[in-house]
Design a protein around this motif. Sequence first.
Motif, mmCIF file in Angstrom:
data_model
loop_
_atom_site.group_PDB
_atom_site.id
_atom_site.type_symbol
_atom_site.label_atom_id
_atom_site.label_comp_id
_atom_site.label_asym_id
_atom_site.label_seq_id
_atom_site.Cartn_x
_atom_site.Cartn_y
_atom_site.Cartn_z
ATOM 1 N N GLU A 80 36.960 52.599 21.026
ATOM 2 C CA GLU A 80 38.058 53.109 19.979
ATOM 3 C C GLU A 80 39.496 52.431 20.194
ATOM 4 O O GLU A 80 39.972 52.068 19.102
ATOM 5 C CB GLU A 80 38.223 54.777 19.983
ATOM 6 N N ARG B 7 29.709 61.860 22.273
ATOM 7 C CA ARG B 7 30.920 61.490 22.317
ATOM 8 C C ARG B 7 30.947 59.965 21.682
ATOM 9 O O ARG B 7 31.528 59.878 20.462
ATOM 10 C CB ARG B 7 31.672 61.342 23.522
ATOM 11 N N ILE B 8 30.233 59.163 21.905
ATOM 12 C CA ILE B 8 30.174 58.070 21.440
ATOM 13 C C ILE B 8 29.817 57.811 19.908
ATOM 14 O O ILE B 8 30.223 57.130 18.963
ATOM 15 C CB ILE B 8 29.367 56.703 22.336
ATOM 16 N N THR C 189 26.222 50.010 19.936
ATOM 17 C CA THR C 189 27.635 49.788 19.532
ATOM 18 C C THR C 189 28.282 48.745 19.060
ATOM 19 O O THR C 189 29.240 48.700 18.117
ATOM 20 C CB THR C 189 28.596 50.210 20.880
ATOM 21 N N ASP D 162 34.300 56.982 25.599
ATOM 22 C CA ASP D 162 34.529 56.575 24.483
ATOM 23 C C ASP D 162 35.940 55.622 24.206
ATOM 24 O O ASP D 162 36.205 55.218 23.174
ATOM 25 C CB ASP D 162 34.357 57.529 23.352
ATOM 26 N N PRO E 48 40.822 58.581 22.667
ATOM 27 C CA PRO E 48 39.855 59.521 23.509
ATOM 28 C C PRO E 48 39.964 59.667 24.759
ATOM 29 O O PRO E 48 40.457 58.478 25.352
ATOM 30 C CB PRO E 48 38.526 58.838 22.967
ATOM 31 N N ARG F 54 41.092 50.378 16.853
ATOM 32 C CA ARG F 54 42.200 50.793 16.374
ATOM 33 C C ARG F 54 43.298 49.551 16.612
ATOM 34 O O ARG F 54 43.974 49.230 15.408
ATOM 35 C CB ARG F 54 42.610 51.971 16.931
ATOM 36 N N ARG G 77 33.525 58.851 13.172
ATOM 37 C CA ARG G 77 34.855 58.897 12.983
ATOM 38 C C ARG G 77 35.473 57.587 12.327
ATOM 39 O O ARG G 77 36.281 57.348 11.454
ATOM 40 C CB ARG G 77 35.739 59.420 13.914
ATOM 41 N N LEU G 78 35.165 56.411 13.206
ATOM 42 C CA LEU G 78 35.625 55.159 13.005
ATOM 43 C C LEU G 78 35.228 54.375 11.735
ATOM 44 O O LEU G 78 35.717 53.939 10.940
ATOM 45 C CB LEU G 78 35.411 54.084 14.156
ATOM 46 N N MET H 55 32.306 59.304 17.909
ATOM 47 C CA MET H 55 33.238 58.180 17.427
ATOM 48 C C MET H 55 33.267 57.455 16.517
ATOM 49 O O MET H 55 33.946 56.900 15.695
ATOM 50 C CB MET H 55 33.918 57.647 18.960
ATOM 51 N N HIS H 56 31.856 57.062 16.551
ATOM 52 C CA HIS H 56 31.608 55.773 15.605
ATOM 53 C C HIS H 56 31.388 56.540 14.369
ATOM 54 O O HIS H 56 31.848 55.679 13.147
ATOM 55 C CB HIS H 56 30.079 55.191 15.954
#
Length: 253
Positions: free
Chosen positions: A183, A220-221, A137, A179, A175, A187, A227-228, A224-225
């Motif tokens: 996030e 989920r993590i 991460t 996560d 989230p 952001r 998406r980010l 998320m990564h």
Amino acid sequence: MPHAFHPCALIPIYNHKDTIAATVKALRAHGLPVLIVDDGSDEATRAVLATLAAPGVQLLRLPRNGGKGRAITAGMIAARDTGYSHALQIDADGQHDVTDVPRFLAEGRAHPATLICGQPIYDHSVPRARLYGRYVTHVCVWLETLSFMLRDSMCGYRLYPLDVTCAEIDRAPLPARMDFDTEVAVRLMWRGVPVRNLPTRVIYPQNGLSHFHMLHDNLRISAMHTRLLLGMLPRAPMLLWRKHKKRGAAWAA
């Protein structure tokens, strides 16, 4: 004109009945108002929470378990609406060193527009798989922000400036589960919020209750990564320009 520094502690809780009272007592000893968000805990935990009612301790009950991120989001909005300027997020399970509260508050008072993030110092109690997994991460976050500024995005011990954090919540939901911590930090950095890292001791209590689900939360993590990282691409020119501008200001100083 800057707002007055008026912080509270924000504790999301789900069934941590054995540790919450000591955490609240320690926070109140530092003179910090406490907002507990009960994320649909069981009857035994609700009974313990009922005994904590006192001046300076506010309880927000959610009707059902929705996840850590949803509880923190609800707590931040409630704290902002109550008039607090900052929220010190801290876990209910005794992982975090409450003696560091004055250090977090001092950093927040000196840098009120900054996200103050705990940078964990672990002892032998940390599970090796969790420790090594964090580095994946870390690398992802450095790519997502094009910066090494954030040393640990997964630590849930941090001081948030509520105005800008709630503005980001209003812009797009965060989230609901594990996560959340990563996030929201990424952001906020995209919004230009500065980050300061505060080394702090983190333990994994013996027989501690963890709500991290290895399969589901890691999936989920990972999502998320993805998406980010995709979200970083259109922001890359802005992030690089900020980095260049900051370096130029440092050289000129």
